[in-house]
Design a protein around this motif. Structure first.
Motif, PDB file in Angstrom:
ATOM      1  N   GLU A 387      35.003  41.649  32.708  1.00 48.21           N
ATOM      2  CA  GLU A 387      34.317  42.782  33.324  1.00 48.21           C
ATOM      3  C   GLU A 387      34.641  42.873  34.812  1.00 48.21           C
ATOM      4  OE1 GLU A 387      30.264  42.157  32.440  1.00 48.21           O
ATOM      5  OE2 GLU A 387      30.423  42.803  30.321  1.00 48.21           O
ATOM      6  N   ASP A 390      38.155  44.206  35.186  1.00 48.30           N
ATOM      7  CA  ASP A 390      38.212  45.649  34.931  1.00 48.30           C
ATOM      8  C   ASP A 390      37.630  46.434  36.106  1.00 48.30           C
ATOM      9  OD1 ASP A 390      39.327  45.074  32.499  1.00 48.30           O
ATOM     10  OD2 ASP A 390      37.438  45.255  31.373  1.00 48.30           O
ATOM     11  N   ALA A 391      36.530  45.949  36.695  1.00 45.16           N
ATOM     12  CA  ALA A 391      35.925  46.646  37.846  1.00 45.16           C
ATOM     13  C   ALA A 391      36.862  46.633  39.048  1.00 45.16           C
ATOM     14  CB  ALA A 391      34.593  45.983  38.197  1.00 45.16           C
ATOM     15  N   THR A 394      39.575  49.132  38.506  1.00 42.14           N
ATOM     16  CA  THR A 394      39.086  50.504  38.706  1.00 42.14           C
ATOM     17  C   THR A 394      38.994  50.838  40.180  1.00 42.14           C
ATOM     18  OG1 THR A 394      37.850  50.324  36.631  1.00 42.14           O
ATOM     19  CG2 THR A 394      37.220  52.087  38.153  1.00 42.14           C
ATOM     20  N   GLU A 395      38.470  49.886  40.976  1.00 48.33           N
ATOM     21  CA  GLU A 395      38.380  50.110  42.430  1.00 48.33           C
ATOM     22  C   GLU A 395      39.750  50.263  43.055  1.00 48.33           C
ATOM     23  OE1 GLU A 395      36.138  46.943  44.040  1.00 48.33           O
ATOM     24  OE2 GLU A 395      34.236  47.564  43.110  1.00 48.33           O
ATOM     25  N   ASP A 396      40.710  49.445  42.631  1.00 42.90           N
ATOM     26  CA  ASP A 396      42.073  49.553  43.173  1.00 42.90           C
ATOM     27  C   ASP A 396      42.674  50.911  42.841  1.00 42.90           C
ATOM     28  OD1 ASP A 396      41.847  47.046  44.192  1.00 42.90           O
ATOM     29  OD2 ASP A 396      42.914  46.065  42.544  1.00 42.90           O
ATOM     30  N   SER A 397      42.428  51.370  41.606  1.00 43.14           N
ATOM     31  CA  SER A 397      42.969  52.671  41.223  1.00 43.14           C
ATOM     32  C   SER A 397      42.343  53.800  42.038  1.00 43.14           C
ATOM     33  CB  SER A 397      42.717  52.923  39.716  1.00 43.14           C
ATOM     34  OG  SER A 397      43.364  51.924  38.949  1.00 43.14           O
ATOM     35  N   ALA A 398      41.017  53.694  42.273  1.00 46.84           N
ATOM     36  CA  ALA A 398      40.340  54.717  43.052  1.00 46.84           C
ATOM     37  C   ALA A 398      40.816  54.736  44.494  1.00 46.84           C
ATOM     38  CB  ALA A 398      38.826  54.502  42.999  1.00 46.84           C
TER      39      ALA A 398
END
Length: 405
Positions: A387, A390-391, A394-398
């Motif tokens: 988890e 995955d978080a 997601t932050e890196d992608s944002a």
């Protein structure tokens, strides 16, 4: 600069510390296995010498207390001679009694065997078994086996003759081994302490105490096992003789000697010899005598396992029954009957030497953690790790999308 120096000092292969540690342990284990394999290979090349020394150690462990007691009232050389000649006289007396009992009961035994075989045939033909065999079918089967045996002998006469000659050489080798073992036993009993002192003096001074402590522990264990096995084998043979004599089974003395010899093979020796005694009782006296002997065999086994083994062996040979079973099986596969005999004393000596040289850490107290709880905890940690990963992804992608925008 410090960061660059830090990277320069790192292992160029970047091997983790745990891998280096366990890799070194693996190489050490491989080296130990190679040394043990070399020792086993060398032993197989001089197997006769090894057997002679092993027998000498067994006899020495049994007779050493007797020689030490006699040496208090006579010279040690005379005590050694008395103990050796006395033991040889006992063995010769037992063999003479066995041979004379066989010769005296041979005619009666033949008659009893004939009647017993007829009873067995009648039981197989008319007994309560679900499958019945007629006497003619059994005789045909036996005649077929005899014919096959005759054909095999006629086709392999040359090979069998060579085997007979090789067996003759084996008999000579047996007498050679016995003579060598007696010769070595005499010196072990007479000058064993001086021989060991000479060996210790050849070692470096820093190693003498530890070697002597380990060897003393191993010898104490081996001597206790050998003496205990002899005592238990004698008790098994005596109980088997009393049982067979009461039931009236012929050849009670030879069968008791067979039980005595079988007791030196752990787990399987004595039961196999007693099964042979039950078969003889079946052939000579019928099913009732065979059942009585079988029940008596079970009782003797219980007496040995729950009374004689703890009382005689004590804590000198503290091996788990699983280790004993695995050791006997491995020894049988590696060296046949000899391996089955020597596996347990060797394992006991190795464990005694290890215990003398190794200082154990404090034992674990209390109940151990539940395996189910450990497995569930590992799964929860993996889930939290996944988890978090995955978080973070997601932050890196944002963040990357925001920069591009």
């Amino acid at each position: 600069m410090p960061e660059r120096a830090k990277h320069a000092e790192r292992d160029p292969f970047d091997v983790p510390r745990w891998l280096r540690r366990y890799g070194l342990m693996a190489w050490l284990l491989i080296g130990i296995v190679i040394v043990v394999a070399m020792v086993v290979f060398a032993t197989t090349r001089i197997q006769a010498v090894f057997i002679a020394v092993f027998l000498a150690l067994v006899i020495t462990s049994v007779l050493y207390p007797v020689v030490s007691a006699l040496a208090r009232v006579m010279p040690r050389a005379l005590a050694t001679a008395v103990a050796m000649l006395g033991s040889l006289a006992v063995v010769a007396g037992i063999l003479t009694y066995v041979i004379s009992s066989v010769a005296g009961q041979w005619e009666d035994l033949a008659d009893q065997f004939g009647q017993g075989i007829d009873d067995i045939f009648e039981f197989l033909e008319t007994g309560p078994l679900p499958v019945h065999f007629t006497q003619a079918e059994i005789y045909d089967w036996i005649n077929g086996l005899v014919a096959e045996a005759q054909e095999y002998v006629s086709q392999n006469a040359g090979t069998l003759a060579g085997q007979v000659l090789s067996n003759a050489g084996a008999v000579a080798l047996i007498f050679t081994v016995l003579a060598l073992s007696i010769f070595v036993t005499v010196f072990f009993l007479l000058r064993g302490g001086d021989m060991w002192r000479w060996f210790i003096n050849q070692l470096p001074a820093r190693s003498r105490e530890s070697v002597h402590r380990a060897a003393s522990s191993g010898w104490y264990t081996f001597a206790g096992y050998a003496r205990g096995t002899v005592i238990i084998a004698t008790a098994d043979g005596a109980l088997a003789f009393i049982l067979l004599a009461i039931v009236g089974v012929p050849l009670a003395a030879p069968l008791a000697v067979l039980v005595f010899i079988g007791a030196f093979i752990p787990l399987i020796g004595a039961p196999a010899a007693m099964v042979i005694a039950a078969v003889v009782a079946l052939a000579a006296g019928g099913i009732v005598d065979a059942l009585v002997v079988t029940i008596g065999i079970a009782l003797i086994g219980q007496i040995e396992g729950h009374l004689l083994q703890p009382l005689v062996m004590g804590r000198q040979v503290s091996l788990h029954p699983v280790v004993v079973a695995l050791g006997v099986t491995a020894g049988t596969f590696l060296a046949g009957l000899l391996g089955a005999i020597i596996a347990i004393p060797l394992l006991a000596v190795v464990w005694a030497v290890y215990s003398a040289l190794h200082v154990p850490d404090p034992p674990v107290e209390g109940e151990l953690p539940d395996p189910r709880g450990i497995a569930e905890g590992v799964q929860r940690r993996r889930q939290r790790h996944n988890e978090s990963a995955d978080a973070a992804a997601t932050e890196d992608s944002a963040s990357v999308g925001g920069v591009r925008g």
